[in-house]
Design a protein around this motif. Structure first.
Motif, PDB file in Angstrom:
ATOM      1  N   THR A 507      22.383 -52.142  30.686  1.00  0.00           N
ATOM      2  CA  THR A 507      23.646 -52.822  30.423  1.00  0.00           C
ATOM      3  C   THR A 507      23.622 -53.424  29.024  1.00  0.00           C
ATOM      4  OG1 THR A 507      22.944 -54.999  31.214  1.00  0.00           O
ATOM      5  CG2 THR A 507      23.758 -53.432  32.871  1.00  0.00           C
ATOM      6  N   SER A 508      24.783 -53.760  28.519  1.00  0.00           N
ATOM      7  CA  SER A 508      24.875 -54.328  27.176  1.00  0.00           C
ATOM      8  C   SER A 508      24.316 -55.743  27.113  1.00  0.00           C
ATOM      9  CB  SER A 508      26.327 -54.327  26.706  1.00  0.00           C
ATOM     10  OG  SER A 508      26.819 -53.014  26.642  1.00  0.00           O
ATOM     11  N   TYR A 509      24.193 -56.412  28.260  1.00  0.00           N
ATOM     12  CA  TYR A 509      23.637 -57.761  28.248  1.00  0.00           C
ATOM     13  C   TYR A 509      22.128 -57.750  28.518  1.00  0.00           C
ATOM     14  CZ  TYR A 509      24.990 -57.103  33.175  1.00  0.00           C
ATOM     15  OH  TYR A 509      25.190 -56.592  34.433  1.00  0.00           O
ATOM     16  N   GLY A 510      21.516 -56.563  28.550  1.00  0.00           N
ATOM     17  CA  GLY A 510      20.071 -56.481  28.534  1.00  0.00           C
ATOM     18  C   GLY A 510      19.383 -56.305  29.865  1.00  0.00           C
ATOM     19  N   GLU A 511      20.113 -55.932  30.892  1.00  0.00           N
ATOM     20  CA  GLU A 511      19.484 -55.698  32.192  1.00  0.00           C
ATOM     21  C   GLU A 511      19.278 -54.201  32.394  1.00  0.00           C
ATOM     22  OE1 GLU A 511      19.334 -57.643  36.558  1.00  0.00           O
ATOM     23  OE2 GLU A 511      21.067 -58.028  35.284  1.00  0.00           O
ATOM     24  N   VAL A 512      18.121 -53.838  32.963  1.00  0.00           N
ATOM     25  CA  VAL A 512      17.780 -52.444  33.211  1.00  0.00           C
ATOM     26  C   VAL A 512      17.645 -52.237  34.716  1.00  0.00           C
ATOM     27  CG1 VAL A 512      16.102 -50.604  32.813  1.00  0.00           C
ATOM     28  CG2 VAL A 512      16.575 -52.267  31.012  1.00  0.00           C
ATOM     29  N   ALA A 513      18.211 -51.131  35.207  1.00  0.00           N
ATOM     30  CA  ALA A 513      18.084 -50.769  36.616  1.00  0.00           C
ATOM     31  C   ALA A 513      17.509 -49.366  36.711  1.00  0.00           C
ATOM     32  CB  ALA A 513      19.435 -50.837  37.317  1.00  0.00           C
ATOM     33  N   CYS A 514      16.598 -49.170  37.667  1.00  0.00           N
ATOM     34  CA  CYS A 514      15.971 -47.871  37.886  1.00  0.00           C
ATOM     35  C   CYS A 514      16.392 -47.346  39.257  1.00  0.00           C
ATOM     36  CB  CYS A 514      14.447 -48.005  37.825  1.00  0.00           C
ATOM     37  SG  CYS A 514      13.555 -46.476  38.205  1.00  0.00           S
ATOM     38  N   TYR A 515      16.877 -46.091  39.290  1.00  0.00           N
ATOM     39  CA  TYR A 515      17.389 -45.488  40.519  1.00  0.00           C
ATOM     40  C   TYR A 515      16.634 -44.204  40.858  1.00  0.00           C
ATOM     41  CZ  TYR A 515      21.574 -48.418  39.859  1.00  0.00           C
ATOM     42  OH  TYR A 515      22.449 -49.476  39.694  1.00  0.00           O
ATOM     43  N   ASN A 516      16.693 -43.855  42.125  1.00  0.00           N
ATOM     44  CA  ASN A 516      16.319 -42.509  42.550  1.00  0.00           C
ATOM     45  C   ASN A 516      17.475 -41.592  42.146  1.00  0.00           C
ATOM     46  OD1 ASN A 516      16.210 -40.065  44.149  1.00  0.00           O
ATOM     47  ND2 ASN A 516      14.770 -41.075  45.506  1.00  0.00           N
ATOM     48  N   PRO A 517      17.244 -40.600  41.278  1.00  0.00           N
ATOM     49  CA  PRO A 517      18.356 -39.794  40.763  1.00  0.00           C
ATOM     50  C   PRO A 517      19.034 -38.930  41.822  1.00  0.00           C
ATOM     51  CG  PRO A 517      16.269 -38.879  40.043  1.00  0.00           C
ATOM     52  CD  PRO A 517      15.954 -40.186  40.689  1.00  0.00           C
ATOM     53  N   LYS A 518      18.342 -38.639  42.914  1.00  0.00           N
ATOM     54  CA  LYS A 518      18.910 -37.765  43.934  1.00  0.00           C
ATOM     55  C   LYS A 518      19.714 -38.519  44.982  1.00  0.00           C
ATOM     56  CE  LYS A 518      15.221 -34.325  43.472  1.00  0.00           C
ATOM     57  NZ  LYS A 518      14.120 -33.604  44.170  1.00  0.00           N
ATOM     58  N   THR A 519      19.293 -39.743  45.285  1.00  0.00           N
ATOM     59  CA  THR A 519      19.933 -40.482  46.373  1.00  0.00           C
ATOM     60  C   THR A 519      20.718 -41.704  45.916  1.00  0.00           C
ATOM     61  OG1 THR A 519      18.006 -41.907  46.760  1.00  0.00           O
ATOM     62  CG2 THR A 519      18.059 -39.765  47.879  1.00  0.00           C
ATOM     63  N   GLY A 520      20.411 -42.223  44.733  1.00  0.00           N
ATOM     64  CA  GLY A 520      21.060 -43.436  44.259  1.00  0.00           C
ATOM     65  C   GLY A 520      20.374 -44.702  44.724  1.00  0.00           C
ATOM     66  N   GLU A 521      19.255 -44.578  45.437  1.00  0.00           N
ATOM     67  CA  GLU A 521      18.514 -45.760  45.870  1.00  0.00           C
ATOM     68  C   GLU A 521      17.995 -46.511  44.638  1.00  0.00           C
ATOM     69  OE1 GLU A 521      14.278 -46.928  48.054  1.00  0.00           O
ATOM     70  OE2 GLU A 521      14.948 -44.824  47.935  1.00  0.00           O
ATOM     71  N   LYS A 522      18.222 -47.824  44.623  1.00  0.00           N
ATOM     72  CA  LYS A 522      17.727 -48.619  43.502  1.00  0.00           C
ATOM     73  C   LYS A 522      16.278 -49.004  43.740  1.00  0.00           C
ATOM     74  CE  LYS A 522      18.480 -52.986  42.837  1.00  0.00           C
ATOM     75  NZ  LYS A 522      19.098 -54.306  42.631  1.00  0.00           N
ATOM     76  N   TYR A 523      15.411 -48.634  42.802  1.00  0.00           N
ATOM     77  CA  TYR A 523      14.002 -48.979  42.903  1.00  0.00           C
ATOM     78  C   TYR A 523      13.747 -50.407  42.414  1.00  0.00           C
ATOM     79  CZ  TYR A 523      12.855 -44.062  43.823  1.00  0.00           C
ATOM     80  OH  TYR A 523      12.761 -42.811  44.372  1.00  0.00           O
ATOM     81  N   TRP A 524      14.310 -50.724  41.246  1.00  0.00           N
ATOM     82  CA  TRP A 524      14.104 -52.057  40.697  1.00  0.00           C
ATOM     83  C   TRP A 524      15.139 -52.354  39.611  1.00  0.00           C
ATOM     84  CZ3 TRP A 524      13.356 -51.787  35.471  1.00  0.00           C
ATOM     85  CH2 TRP A 524      12.734 -50.651  34.942  1.00  0.00           C
ATOM     86  N   ASN A 525      15.266 -53.616  39.274  1.00  0.00           N
ATOM     87  CA  ASN A 525      16.059 -54.034  38.119  1.00  0.00           C
ATOM     88  C   ASN A 525      15.332 -55.176  37.426  1.00  0.00           C
ATOM     89  OD1 ASN A 525      17.243 -55.622  40.591  1.00  0.00           O
ATOM     90  ND2 ASN A 525      17.814 -56.839  38.785  1.00  0.00           N
ATOM     91  N   HIS A 526      15.472 -55.233  36.118  1.00  0.00           N
ATOM     92  CA  HIS A 526      14.802 -56.267  35.333  1.00  0.00           C
ATOM     93  C   HIS A 526      15.727 -56.720  34.211  1.00  0.00           C
ATOM     94  CE1 HIS A 526      11.393 -58.466  33.609  1.00  0.00           C
ATOM     95  NE2 HIS A 526      11.848 -58.078  32.420  1.00  0.00           N
TER      96      HIS A 526
END
Length: 597
Positions: A507-526
């Motif tokens: 995001t432009s405010y500096g948050e990163v999210a990691c997803y499973n590309p096949k299912t959309g499950e979110k692994y983590w955000n920081h």
């Protein structure tokens, strides 16, 4: 009497009833749209006392993650309100248009029936009094004025609401702003649409997907976000530690004469950038190993270039798009619409103007090269086109008209395994095009708003997102389809990057999210807590993300978050870095940096 026969005619009575109902309906819609406008101007939906108090608390306690999340919840509510209001205005305009059409039809039917009655033996005519004539004229003029005012109000409501959301307290509290390029000139669009000049095409056969990206492209960094613009660097031994203050691992630093927010491009032993202050436009070539400026090419006397440069904002300038290189030439485009091709020694090969982009920010889409064609995405206010110019002559090889709204994203060129595709995003769809002919291969309606981020691609899936819209994953193939979507973490500037195992959204405010590309499950955000315009680049099993303050956040491309380092450059930047031969090239401030062990 004619008047009595007219009143007794059932058809005329029917159409009069229709006219009255449509008139009342249109009047009510007008009042509702105008009431909506005055209500929005009376109450700011995003700058309430509650939000302002939360912002003040966050400024006092910037590390309060719970408070930050609470503010983001308000951001999500504001986003939903934005689209609800947008839909109401748009739908209300459609209803008003339908009501007016019905009124016109009813009036025409009444006049037609009146004429028929008057032609069947009725000779005597009644004249309306002067008072009646004035009253009808007054009502007509008043009605037209009301409709015009309502349409203007609807436009202003939509525009003002967008401005409110782009400058709201929520965004400011999260250190979030937007890149803008302003331009008001009307472009001179190339006249060819879906046309092909066979003299400029080296082959009419489809590209061999095994040939893209080429080995030379992988060994270099030829365009914005690397080979094909997909955010992947095919490099090794990239450092994860340096320091701008002590000059640790800073191999060299060279000043750039003119400003620009484009990213470095590397080919062989040369690094390329462009710059412009509105009065001058230049392309620069640096020695990759020493930082020495090898040549400066002035972009002047371009056929069709505007006599006066367009207006732009300071935070974007006249040189936002990144140049591209194919090993033979380097190609640059500026906010004026001027395009130039230079050989590797800085000699001009050709130049032309494709028209000053007509939009309220300006042109920022970067260039791509494939199969001796220079690819230009020009989605703007009055028309939208995808161009392929001959890299040898600058002539239009093909151009494809696009029914989209303004976009500031850049093209992405990918190898799907069965063919090579050009991927573009703009409201309302993501679309794919054949690089050889410009033919549209597929498209899916899935986005809205003013699109800035480019798409990402991995393992047969295209990932597209936009602020105040949603993140979608599109499975391509015989029948492309959306396999999942999400609206938790969205971007208006940084583009995503993906592998077959992970999707990273910034995001432009500096948050990163990691997803499973096949299912959309979110692994983590920081949350890195710092505004970010640069796009993440995947280098091996690491992701490099530069924030606006000049800090590079390096983390593992993994299912769990693991930070590897946060080296600082001590100079602000919004540009995406380039990677080549174990080094990183970063444009920051007025300088070009080379980082290496």
């Amino acid at each position: 009497m004619i008047k009595e026969n007219i009143h007794k005619n059932p058809k005329i009575s029917f159409w009069k009833a229709i006219l009255i109902i449509a008139g009342v309906f249109s009047f009510v819609i007008c009042i509702l749209i105008e009431a909506n406008y005055f209500q929005l101007n009376r109450v700011d939906p995003v700058n309430t006392k509650l939000i302002n108090s939360l912002v003040e608390r966050l400024n006092q306690t910037p590390n309060d993650q719970d408070l930050r999340n609470e503010i983001r919840e308000f951001d999500l509510l504001a986003r939903k309100a934005y689209f609800t209001n947008q839909w109401q205005i748009r739908f209300g305009g459609y209803l008003l248009f339908v009501g007016i059409i019905i009124m016109i039809i009813a009036k025409l039917m009444i006049d037609s029936l009146n004429k028929k009655i008057q032609q069947v033996g009725f000779q005597k005519k009644e004249k309306l009094s002067e008072t009646q004539n004035k009253a009808r004229k007054g009502i007509t003029i008043g009605g037209i004025a009301l409709v015009i005012i309502t349409l203007l109000v609807a436009f202003l409501t939509h525009k003002d609401l967008g401005n409110k959301f782009s400058q709201n307290k929520i965004s400011e509290s999260l250190n979030k702003d937007s890149t803008q390029i302003a331009s008001t000139n009307t472009p001179q669009i190339d006249s060819t649409v879906q046309s092909t000049d066979t003299s400029n095409i080296d082959t009419v056969k489809s590209l061999n997907p095994l040939d893209y990206p080429t080995t030379d492209m992988k060994n270099n960094f030829p365009s914005f976000r690397g080979a094909g613009g997909n955010g992947i660097a095919y490099q090794k031994n990239i450092p994860i530690s340096w320091d701008g203050a002590s000059r640790k691992n800073i191999k060299w630093k060279t000043k750039i004469a003119l400003p620009g927010f484009n990213s470095p491009v590397v080919w062989g032993d040369k690094v390329f950038l462009s710059g412009s202050d509105g009065a001058k436009q230049e392309v620069y070539c640096f020695d990759k190993n020493t930082g020495k400026i090898l040549w400066v090419a002035k972009v002047i006397n371009v056929p069709g270039s505007p006599a006066k440069s367009p207006k732009v904002t300071d935070d974007t300038g006249y040189s936002a798009p990144t140049v591209t290189c194919d090993g033979q030439n380097v190609y640059a485009i500026f906010a004026t619409g001027d395009i130039i091709a230079l050989d590797m020694n800085g000699k001009r090969v050709w130049a032309r103007n494709i028209g000053v982009p007509a939009n309220h920010y300006g042109h920022s889409s970067s260039l791509m090269v494939i199969d001796n064609k220079l690819i230009i995405q020009l989605d703007q206010n009055k028309s939208a086109n995808l161009y392929a110019l001959s890299t040898q002559t600058g002539k239009t090889v093909w151009s494809t008209s696009r029914k989209v709204k303004i976009s500031w994203a850049s093209p992405v060129i990918v190898n799907t395994g069965s063919r090579v595709e050009i991927l573009l995003i703009a409201e309302p769809f993501v679309a794919s095009y054949d690089p050889t002919t410009g033919k549209e291969l597929w498209k899916i309606d899935c986005t809205s708003g003013e699109v800035g981020p480019s798409v990402a691609y991995a393992n047969g899936i295209v990932f597209a997102l936009n602020e105040y819209a949603k993140l979608v994953a599109i499975q391509i193939g015989a029948k492309p389809k959306i396999i999942w979507e999400n609206n938790d973490y969205l971007s208006d500037v940084p583009s995503p990057v993906a592998t077959d195992k992970y999707l990273f959204v910034v995001t432009s405010y500096g948050e990163v999210a990691c997803y499973n590309p096949k299912t959309g499950e979110k692994y983590w955000n920081h949350d890195f807590g710092s505004p970010t315009y640069s796009s993440p680049i995947l280098v091996g099993q690491k992701v490099y993300l530069m924030d606006k303050k000049g800090t590079m956040h390096i983390f593992k491309a993994d299912k769990t978050f693991s930070l590897l380092g946060e080296p600082k450059l001590d100079e602000n930047t919004v540009c995406t870095p380039a990677f080549a031969d174990g080094r990183i090239y970063i444009r920051a401030g007025n300088n070009l940096y080379c980082i290496g062990k």
